[in-house]
Write a protein that holds these residues in place. Structure first.
Motif, PDB file in Angstrom:
ATOM      1  N   SER A 138       0.825  -1.209   0.000  1.00 29.67           N
ATOM      2  CA  SER A 138       0.000   0.000   0.000  1.00 29.67           C
ATOM      3  C   SER A 138       0.863   1.264   0.000  1.00 29.67           C
ATOM      4  O   SER A 138       2.004   1.264   0.471  1.00 29.67           O
ATOM      5  N   GLU A 139       0.279   2.331  -0.550  1.00 27.65           N
ATOM      6  CA  GLU A 139       0.916   3.647  -0.479  1.00 27.65           C
ATOM      7  C   GLU A 139       0.101   4.598   0.393  1.00 27.65           C
ATOM      8  O   GLU A 139       0.387   5.801   0.435  1.00 27.65           O
ATOM      9  N   GLN A 140      -0.917   4.052   1.078  1.00 25.86           N
ATOM     10  CA  GLN A 140      -1.662   4.831   2.061  1.00 25.86           C
ATOM     11  C   GLN A 140      -0.871   4.749   3.364  1.00 25.86           C
ATOM     12  O   GLN A 140      -1.222   4.007   4.285  1.00 25.86           O
ATOM     13  N   TRP A 141       0.203   5.525   3.427  1.00 30.85           N
ATOM     14  CA  TRP A 141       1.217   5.310   4.458  1.00 30.85           C
ATOM     15  C   TRP A 141       0.650   5.419   5.869  1.00 30.85           C
ATOM     16  O   TRP A 141       0.932   4.555   6.721  1.00 30.85           O
ATOM     17  N   ARG A 142      -0.129   6.440   6.141  1.00 27.30           N
ATOM     18  CA  ARG A 142      -0.653   6.616   7.492  1.00 27.30           C
ATOM     19  C   ARG A 142      -1.649   5.514   7.859  1.00 27.30           C
ATOM     20  O   ARG A 142      -1.517   4.850   8.892  1.00 27.30           O
ATOM     21  N   ALA A 143      -2.655   5.309   6.986  1.00 29.79           N
ATOM     22  CA  ALA A 143      -3.708   4.330   7.281  1.00 29.79           C
ATOM     23  C   ALA A 143      -3.128   2.920   7.357  1.00 29.79           C
ATOM     24  O   ALA A 143      -3.462   2.143   8.263  1.00 29.79           O
ATOM     25  N   ALA A 144      -2.257   2.579   6.400  1.00 31.40           N
ATOM     26  CA  ALA A 144      -1.681   1.232   6.383  1.00 31.40           C
ATOM     27  C   ALA A 144      -0.783   1.015   7.609  1.00 31.40           C
ATOM     28  O   ALA A 144      -0.786  -0.070   8.216  1.00 31.40           O
ATOM     29  N   GLY A 145      -0.007   2.039   7.992  1.00 35.69           N
ATOM     30  CA  GLY A 145       0.852   1.915   9.167  1.00 35.69           C
ATOM     31  C   GLY A 145       0.046   1.698  10.434  1.00 35.69           C
ATOM     32  O   GLY A 145       0.395   0.856  11.278  1.00 35.69           O
ATOM     33  N   GLU A 146      -1.037   2.457  10.579  1.00 38.21           N
ATOM     34  CA  GLU A 146      -1.897   2.292  11.761  1.00 38.21           C
ATOM     35  C   GLU A 146      -2.533   0.912  11.774  1.00 38.21           C
ATOM     36  O   GLU A 146      -2.643   0.275  12.825  1.00 38.21           O
ATOM     37  N   ARG A 147      -2.953   0.440  10.595  1.00 37.08           N
ATOM     38  CA  ARG A 147      -3.584  -0.880  10.536  1.00 37.08           C
ATOM     39  C   ARG A 147      -2.583  -1.982  10.871  1.00 37.08           C
ATOM     40  O   ARG A 147      -2.922  -2.932  11.591  1.00 37.08           O
ATOM     41  N   LEU A 148      -1.349  -1.862  10.419  1.00 37.20           N
ATOM     42  CA  LEU A 148      -0.338  -2.876  10.738  1.00 37.20           C
ATOM     43  C   LEU A 148      -0.064  -2.917  12.237  1.00 37.20           C
ATOM     44  O   LEU A 148       0.113  -3.994  12.817  1.00 37.20           O
ATOM     45  N   ARG A 149      -0.029  -1.736  12.879  1.00 37.20           N
ATOM     46  CA  ARG A 149       0.152  -1.722  14.334  1.00 37.20           C
ATOM     47  C   ARG A 149      -1.025  -2.402  15.037  1.00 37.20           C
ATOM     48  O   ARG A 149      -0.847  -3.111  16.030  1.00 37.20           O
ATOM     49  N   SER A 150      -2.217  -2.189  14.501  1.00 36.67           N
ATOM     50  CA  SER A 150      -3.399  -2.841  15.075  1.00 36.67           C
ATOM     51  C   SER A 150      -3.317  -4.358  14.900  1.00 36.67           C
ATOM     52  O   SER A 150      -3.708  -5.115  15.797  1.00 36.67           O
ATOM     53  N   LEU A 151      -2.787  -4.795  13.748  1.00 42.28           N
ATOM     54  CA  LEU A 151      -2.652  -6.245  13.505  1.00 42.28           C
ATOM     55  C   LEU A 151      -1.674  -6.874  14.496  1.00 42.28           C
ATOM     56  O   LEU A 151      -1.870  -8.014  14.925  1.00 42.28           O
ATOM     57  N   VAL A 152      -0.618  -6.145  14.858  1.00 39.44           N
ATOM     58  CA  VAL A 152       0.346  -6.667  15.837  1.00 39.44           C
ATOM     59  C   VAL A 152      -0.343  -6.895  17.179  1.00 39.44           C
ATOM     60  O   VAL A 152      -0.160  -7.932  17.824  1.00 39.44           O
ATOM     61  N   ASP A 153      -1.159  -5.929  17.605  1.00 39.04           N
ATOM     62  CA  ASP A 153      -1.894  -6.079  18.866  1.00 39.04           C
ATOM     63  C   ASP A 153      -2.836  -7.280  18.808  1.00 39.04           C
ATOM     64  O   ASP A 153      -2.959  -8.039  19.772  1.00 39.04           O
ATOM     65  N   THR A 154      -3.496  -7.441  17.649  1.00 39.73           N
ATOM     66  CA  THR A 154      -4.398  -8.593  17.488  1.00 39.73           C
ATOM     67  C   THR A 154      -3.610  -9.898  17.561  1.00 39.73           C
ATOM     68  O   THR A 154      -4.045 -10.870  18.201  1.00 39.73           O
ATOM     69  N   TRP A 155      -2.442  -9.934  16.922  1.00 44.20           N
ATOM     70  CA  TRP A 155      -1.594 -11.141  16.921  1.00 44.20           C
ATOM     71  C   TRP A 155      -1.216 -11.515  18.359  1.00 44.20           C
ATOM     72  O   TRP A 155      -1.284 -12.688  18.744  1.00 44.20           O
ATOM     73  N   LYS A 156      -0.809 -10.507  19.143  1.00 43.30           N
ATOM     74  CA  LYS A 156      -0.382 -10.778  20.516  1.00 43.30           C
ATOM     75  C   LYS A 156      -1.514 -11.355  21.356  1.00 43.30           C
ATOM     76  O   LYS A 156      -1.259 -12.089  22.326  1.00 43.30           O
TER      77      LYS A 156
END
Length: 409
Positions: A138-156
């Protein structure tokens, strides 16, 4: 000797319990009466009943592990099997057997539940990995970055899988995040470079704009400012702080120039409006010369109007055609009057007109004679042909006579 339905005490103080396989020695009692001996071992039986009841409730109502439950069951079964109590030991054994079945069932249920949870966790983590790999592009840098951080929390928050599966999925997940971070870092590095280049370009444009701010070449400088603005837009954005400062300077330079130009134009517009009023008055004065009755006086009066007209100066561009058209109309009328007067008073022109009229008149007279002769000879065709020619010559003669009248003759 003393006895009850589940046990007895013999003369020697030996205590027995009755079982399906026969009597089993429970123990020896020498400290009191046989009844006391039976009561003691019956209490031990009741104690086993209570312990088994408690264990049944724990197995059914708590999350007691199968391992701990089986350890407790084995400990109670050992006490039942050792026959150190008087009572229905067979019933206790059956209750322990039933409890073993319950524990086994619970173990299988938990195993199935754990397998289900494991499968759900695996699917959830695979889904997280798939989304992370998609976000990595993705090139939606802000939205994609926030979503990836959310995925890490979900993974944990998800349970671990077997080590191999968990490590493989985490490696893919981590790689996707790293790929996104690398692309984002490269993007913003390139963006910073572009913004730095834009800053340098705009600093040059600001310097040019400021140098032009005092110009009085209104048209040329306005065109230069338009070109600078086009270059400004094409340069892209600089860093936020620099962009705002540069824009304020760039716009400020333009404002100085255009404010000065507006002041000059306002003064000029007022002057030209006054000029228009004066020229409209002169146009009205000139129009009073028509129709021309005294050419010499009209010519002198128009010359005076024209001299004053030229001295006045410019008028607003949109009003110029109309007011100048009024003066030109009077000028054309005077020219036509002059041409007419010249034709009337020109001796050579008069002589040419008289000569042409005489020639045409002679030709008309001759054609009359020829027509009469043709008719006398009976040649009607020739007479008709000559009559048509006569008609043409008469028309020319009429025009010549009208021209001669302009000379007063």
């Amino acid at each position: 000797m003393s006895s009850d339905p589940w046990g007895r005490v013999d003369e020697t103080g030996t205590v027995y319990v009755r079982t399906a396989e026969g009597e089993k020695v429970v123990g020896s009692w020498q400290a009191g009466s046989p009844e006391e001996a039976l009561a003691y071992f019956e209490r031990k039986y009741e104690g086993l009943v209570v312990e088994i009841g408690l264990l049944e409730r724990r197995v059914k109502t708590t999350d007691l592990s199968a391992k701990d439950a089986m350890t407790a069951i084995d400990h109670l079964r050992q006490q039942v099997d050792e026959h150190h109590a008087v009572g229905d030991l067979e019933a206790l054994g059956k209750r322990l057997d039933t409890l073993v079945e319950t524990v086994d069932k619970r173990r299988e249920e938990r195993k199935a539940q754990k397998a289900k949870q494991h499968e759900e966790a695996r699917k959830s983590k695979e889904s997280l990995v798939a989304e992370a790999e998609e976000l990595a592009q993705s090139e939606q840098w802000r939205a994609a970055g926030e979503r990836l951080r959310s995925l890490v929390d979900t993974w944990k928050g998800l349970p671990r899988l077997d080590r191999k599966s968990d490590d493989e999925l985490w490696h893919r997940f981590s790689h996707a995040r790293s790929a996104f971070s690398k692309r984002r870092k490269a993007h913003f590095a390139a963006l910073d470079a572009q913004r730095e280049e834009a800053r340098k370009t705009k600093e040059k444009l600001v310097a040019e704009a400021e140098a032009l701010s005092g110009s009085t070449d209104w048209g040329g400088t306005a065109a230069q400012y338009r070109e600078l603005m086009a270059q400004w837009k094409a340069a892209g954005r600089a860093q936020r702080e620099a962009e705002e400062d540069l824009w304020n300077r760039f716009r400020g330079a333009q404002d100085i120039f255009f404010a000065a130009r507006s002041g000059v134009f306002a003064e000029r517009d007022a002057e030209q409006a006054e000029n228009l009023k004066l020229k409209e008055e002169l146009a009205a004065e000139a129009e009073k010369l028509l129709p021309v009755t005294d050419l010499k006086a009209a010519r002198a009066a128009f010359r005076s109007v024209n001299e004053r007209w030229e001295a006045i100066g410019h008028v607003p561009r949109d009003a110029r055609p109309k007011v100048e058209g009024r003066l030109h109309a009077v000028e054309r009328a005077l020219q036509e009057a002059e041409e007419k007067e010249w034709r009337r008073t020109n001796p050579e022109a008069r002589a040419r007109a008289e000569g042409l009229t005489g020639q045409l008149q002679a030709a008309v007279d001759k054609l009359h004679e020829q027509i009469d002769a043709a008719r006398a000879a009976g040649n009607s065709a020739k007479a008709e042909k000559l009559a048509k020619e006569l008609e043409g010559r008469r028309a020319l003669l009429d025009q010549a006579l009208k021209g001669l009248e302009e000379f007063g003759g």
